[in-house]
Design a protein around this motif. Structure first.
Motif, PDB file in Angstrom:
ATOM      1  N   MET A 150      -2.326  19.913  -2.581  1.00  0.00           N
ATOM      2  CA  MET A 150      -2.173  21.303  -2.139  1.00  0.00           C
ATOM      3  C   MET A 150      -2.885  22.234  -3.108  1.00  0.00           C
ATOM      4  SD  MET A 150       0.544  19.891  -3.730  1.00  0.00           S
ATOM      5  CE  MET A 150       1.543  20.177  -5.186  1.00  0.00           C
ATOM      6  N   ILE A 151      -3.157  23.432  -2.623  1.00  0.00           N
ATOM      7  CA  ILE A 151      -3.772  24.435  -3.493  1.00  0.00           C
ATOM      8  C   ILE A 151      -2.687  25.445  -3.862  1.00  0.00           C
ATOM      9  CG2 ILE A 151      -5.485  26.289  -3.609  1.00  0.00           C
ATOM     10  CD1 ILE A 151      -7.244  24.481  -1.766  1.00  0.00           C
ATOM     11  N   LEU A 152      -2.478  25.579  -5.159  1.00  0.00           N
ATOM     12  CA  LEU A 152      -1.434  26.474  -5.653  1.00  0.00           C
ATOM     13  C   LEU A 152      -2.087  27.615  -6.425  1.00  0.00           C
ATOM     14  CD1 LEU A 152       0.991  23.660  -6.908  1.00  0.00           C
ATOM     15  CD2 LEU A 152       1.139  24.949  -4.756  1.00  0.00           C
ATOM     16  N   THR A 153      -1.436  28.751  -6.419  1.00  0.00           N
ATOM     17  CA  THR A 153      -1.999  29.919  -7.095  1.00  0.00           C
ATOM     18  C   THR A 153      -1.327  30.121  -8.446  1.00  0.00           C
ATOM     19  OG1 THR A 153      -2.413  30.910  -4.949  1.00  0.00           O
ATOM     20  CG2 THR A 153      -2.453  32.404  -6.851  1.00  0.00           C
ATOM     21  N   ALA A 154      -2.148  30.189  -9.495  1.00  0.00           N
ATOM     22  CA  ALA A 154      -1.616  30.357 -10.851  1.00  0.00           C
ATOM     23  C   ALA A 154      -1.371  31.841 -11.152  1.00  0.00           C
ATOM     24  CB  ALA A 154      -2.595  29.770 -11.860  1.00  0.00           C
ATOM     25  N   TYR A 155      -0.778  32.118 -12.306  1.00  0.00           N
ATOM     26  CA  TYR A 155      -0.420  33.489 -12.738  1.00  0.00           C
ATOM     27  C   TYR A 155      -1.593  34.465 -12.714  1.00  0.00           C
ATOM     28  CZ  TYR A 155      -2.909  32.627 -17.038  1.00  0.00           C
ATOM     29  OH  TYR A 155      -3.917  32.375 -17.919  1.00  0.00           O
ATOM     30  N   ASP A 156      -2.826  33.889 -12.934  1.00  0.00           N
ATOM     31  CA  ASP A 156      -4.019  34.744 -13.014  1.00  0.00           C
ATOM     32  C   ASP A 156      -4.842  34.683 -11.731  1.00  0.00           C
ATOM     33  OD1 ASP A 156      -4.864  32.150 -13.194  1.00  0.00           O
ATOM     34  OD2 ASP A 156      -6.131  32.432 -14.975  1.00  0.00           O
ATOM     35  N   GLY A 157      -4.271  34.118 -10.685  1.00  0.00           N
ATOM     36  CA  GLY A 157      -4.970  34.040  -9.399  1.00  0.00           C
ATOM     37  C   GLY A 157      -5.826  32.795  -9.231  1.00  0.00           C
ATOM     38  N   THR A 158      -5.973  32.001 -10.289  1.00  0.00           N
ATOM     39  CA  THR A 158      -6.746  30.758 -10.188  1.00  0.00           C
ATOM     40  C   THR A 158      -6.128  29.854  -9.126  1.00  0.00           C
ATOM     41  OG1 THR A 158      -7.279  30.875 -12.544  1.00  0.00           O
ATOM     42  CG2 THR A 158      -7.574  28.735 -11.485  1.00  0.00           C
ATOM     43  N   LYS A 159      -7.009  29.298  -8.272  1.00  0.00           N
ATOM     44  CA  LYS A 159      -6.526  28.350  -7.264  1.00  0.00           C
ATOM     45  C   LYS A 159      -6.552  26.946  -7.887  1.00  0.00           C
ATOM     46  CE  LYS A 159      -6.120  31.537  -4.156  1.00  0.00           C
ATOM     47  NZ  LYS A 159      -4.764  32.026  -3.820  1.00  0.00           N
ATOM     48  N   LEU A 160      -5.416  26.316  -7.928  1.00  0.00           N
ATOM     49  CA  LEU A 160      -5.305  25.007  -8.578  1.00  0.00           C
ATOM     50  C   LEU A 160      -5.282  23.893  -7.536  1.00  0.00           C
ATOM     51  CD1 LEU A 160      -2.421  25.908 -11.086  1.00  0.00           C
ATOM     52  CD2 LEU A 160      -4.899  25.953 -11.519  1.00  0.00           C
ATOM     53  N   ASN A 161      -6.187  22.935  -7.695  1.00  0.00           N
ATOM     54  CA  ASN A 161      -6.139  21.742  -6.848  1.00  0.00           C
ATOM     55  C   ASN A 161      -5.065  20.832  -7.430  1.00  0.00           C
ATOM     56  OD1 ASN A 161      -8.467  22.078  -4.932  1.00  0.00           O
ATOM     57  ND2 ASN A 161      -9.450  22.441  -6.914  1.00  0.00           N
ATOM     58  N   ALA A 162      -3.915  20.894  -6.804  1.00  0.00           N
ATOM     59  CA  ALA A 162      -2.755  20.218  -7.373  1.00  0.00           C
ATOM     60  C   ALA A 162      -2.337  19.028  -6.514  1.00  0.00           C
ATOM     61  CB  ALA A 162      -1.587  21.197  -7.498  1.00  0.00           C
ATOM     62  N   ARG A 163      -1.564  18.155  -7.139  1.00  0.00           N
ATOM     63  CA  ARG A 163      -1.241  16.870  -6.511  1.00  0.00           C
ATOM     64  C   ARG A 163       0.096  16.376  -7.038  1.00  0.00           C
ATOM     65  NH1 ARG A 163      -5.565  12.258  -8.293  1.00  0.00           N
ATOM     66  NH2 ARG A 163      -5.159  10.663  -6.718  1.00  0.00           N
ATOM     67  N   ASN A 164       1.095  16.332  -6.153  1.00  0.00           N
ATOM     68  CA  ASN A 164       2.353  15.676  -6.496  1.00  0.00           C
ATOM     69  C   ASN A 164       2.247  14.212  -6.076  1.00  0.00           C
ATOM     70  OD1 ASN A 164       3.598  18.055  -7.399  1.00  0.00           O
ATOM     71  ND2 ASN A 164       4.456  18.516  -5.379  1.00  0.00           N
ATOM     72  N   ILE A 165       2.689  13.315  -6.935  1.00  0.00           N
ATOM     73  CA  ILE A 165       2.561  11.874  -6.675  1.00  0.00           C
ATOM     74  C   ILE A 165       3.964  11.276  -6.576  1.00  0.00           C
ATOM     75  CG2 ILE A 165       1.704   9.702  -7.627  1.00  0.00           C
ATOM     76  CD1 ILE A 165      -0.471  11.515  -9.071  1.00  0.00           C
ATOM     77  N   ILE A 166       4.246  10.642  -5.443  1.00  0.00           N
ATOM     78  CA  ILE A 166       5.608  10.193  -5.138  1.00  0.00           C
ATOM     79  C   ILE A 166       5.623   8.690  -4.885  1.00  0.00           C
ATOM     80  CG2 ILE A 166       7.557  10.483  -3.530  1.00  0.00           C
ATOM     81  CD1 ILE A 166       5.854  13.259  -2.848  1.00  0.00           C
ATOM     82  N   GLY A 167       6.462   7.972  -5.603  1.00  0.00           N
ATOM     83  CA  GLY A 167       6.609   6.533  -5.388  1.00  0.00           C
ATOM     84  C   GLY A 167       8.035   6.225  -4.961  1.00  0.00           C
ATOM     85  N   SER A 168       8.197   5.590  -3.787  1.00  0.00           N
ATOM     86  CA  SER A 168       9.539   5.297  -3.279  1.00  0.00           C
ATOM     87  C   SER A 168       9.793   3.800  -3.273  1.00  0.00           C
ATOM     88  CB  SER A 168       9.701   5.840  -1.856  1.00  0.00           C
ATOM     89  OG  SER A 168       9.565   7.242  -1.880  1.00  0.00           O
ATOM     90  N   PHE A 169      10.932   3.417  -3.834  1.00  0.00           N
ATOM     91  CA  PHE A 169      11.377   2.021  -3.826  1.00  0.00           C
ATOM     92  C   PHE A 169      12.535   1.903  -2.844  1.00  0.00           C
ATOM     93  CE2 PHE A 169       9.281   2.625  -7.866  1.00  0.00           C
ATOM     94  CZ  PHE A 169       8.526   1.462  -8.005  1.00  0.00           C
TER      95      PHE A 169
END
Ligand code: AHN
Ligand code: ZN
Length: 333
Positions: free
Chosen positions: A91-110
């Protein structure tokens, strides 16, 4: 002659035994404290350490950098290797200064089919600024985040490896949250107000990977690798999940890690457990190294260029990792 010696021996042994037992019973009636019998597999702190080292070797893991992409790919590969069902949120998240961050949550399910679940999480990004460094020339330098970031992820990778060898009775979800540490730097004083820390966990709490995701409880690891770490009852954890705190701290004490897990309260900390508690409504706690006498509340190298492998202590990784394994393997389905 021979026989009478044997009889004498038997008689004296029996007498000794009776006396011993009688005395024993008088002084310690049935309360001889047995050493606690651990039921979890051994937590390998050398392996956990190598997972911390590996992340740090990529360099700082700041969103929008090649090192961040490479480390993210490594974490996905490790969770796959250990048999988790892996999902990524990009997802693209917006930082405090307006920077668009290419972010990634990584989920492992057992055992994703199991509906009794425990959620374990840590942030995998590292801070773009050493804004607490003694030298202000380092303020703009991204940090390695050996303790602040990599330590929690390293412990959770080792938990994943343990699960791959022997499954606990409950289902486990491990989430590596991104963009936790892109909060407004100390040297910026006219920042827009907002919740600029914990961006990845805020996103997940509003958009869980599974519709209406629920877990019995959650445990966040943050800064769990420095020597002489001290973990207290953090305020938000106590407010939402006091039973979980007690469960984890008492388990740590039984295992002999009471010097790390201190059963007194300390201040509240803005961290990834806040949106998970408040938005997703999963009771969860933060195991975080807190230093009441430090100006900023954390370990001396926090948000400095010195948060590197030199400060990582296997004994601390062991205390946290073994406690976590014991808590998980004690859970009945
Ligand atoms: C604040 O400093 C506001 N919260 C600490 C959250 C944090 C930063 N955890 C790791 N780095
Ligand atoms: Zn940080």
């Amino acid at each position: 002659m021979k026989m009478s010696r044997v009889l004498f021996f038997l008689a004296t042994s029996a007498l000794a035994c009776i006396l011993y037992c009688a005395c024993g019973n008088k002084t310690q009636p049935n309360t001889i404290s047995q050493p606690y019998q651990r039921l979890s597999p051994d937590f390998d702190a050398d392996s956990a350490y190598s997972f911390v080292d590996k992340q740090v070797a990529f360099g700082p893991r700041v969103p929008n950098t090649a090192q961040h992409v490479a480390c993210g790919n490594y974490l996905v590969a490790k969770l796959n290797e250990y048999g988790a069902k892996v999902e990524e949120q990009k997802m693209i998240l917006t930082a405090y200064d307006g920077t668009k961050l290419n972010a990634r949550n990584i989920i492992g399910s057992f055992a994703p089919e199991n509906d009794k679940r425990i959620l374990l999480f840590a942030h995998w990004d590292s801070r773009p600024y050493a804004d607490h460094d003694a030298d202000k020339n380092n303020f703009q330098t991204p940090i390695l985040g050996a303790n602040d970031g990599a330590s929690g992820v390293g412990v959770l990778l080792e938990v994943a490896r343990a699960i791959s060898k022997q499954a606990p009775e409950v289902g486990i979800d491990i989430i590596f949250f991104d963009a936790e540490d892109y909060g407004t730097p100390d040297f910026v004083n006219n920042a827009a107000s907002g919740e600029w820390w914990c961006l990845g966990s805020q996103y997940w709490a509003k958009n869980p990977h599974v519709h209406d995701y629920k877990a019995k409880y959650g445990i966040l690891l943050d800064m769990v690798g420095a020597s002489d770490a001290t973990f207290y009852y953090e305020y938000v954890s106590k407010k939402y999940a006091s039973g979980v705190l007690e469960k984890v701290w008492s388990t740590a004490r039984q295992l002999g890690y009471g010097k790390y897990f201190i059963s007194t309260e300390n201040g509240g900390i803005t961290d990834d457990h806040v949106p998970v508690n408040q938005i997703r409504k999963i009771p969860c706690i933060d195991i975080i190294d807190y230093k009441a006498d430090a100006e900023n509340g954390f370990f001396p190298q926090w948000h400095t260029v010195k948060d590197d492998m030199d400060i990582i202590d296997k004994n601390t990784l062991k205390a946290v990792g073994q406690t976590l394994l014991e808590v998980i393997y004690k859970e009945k389905n």
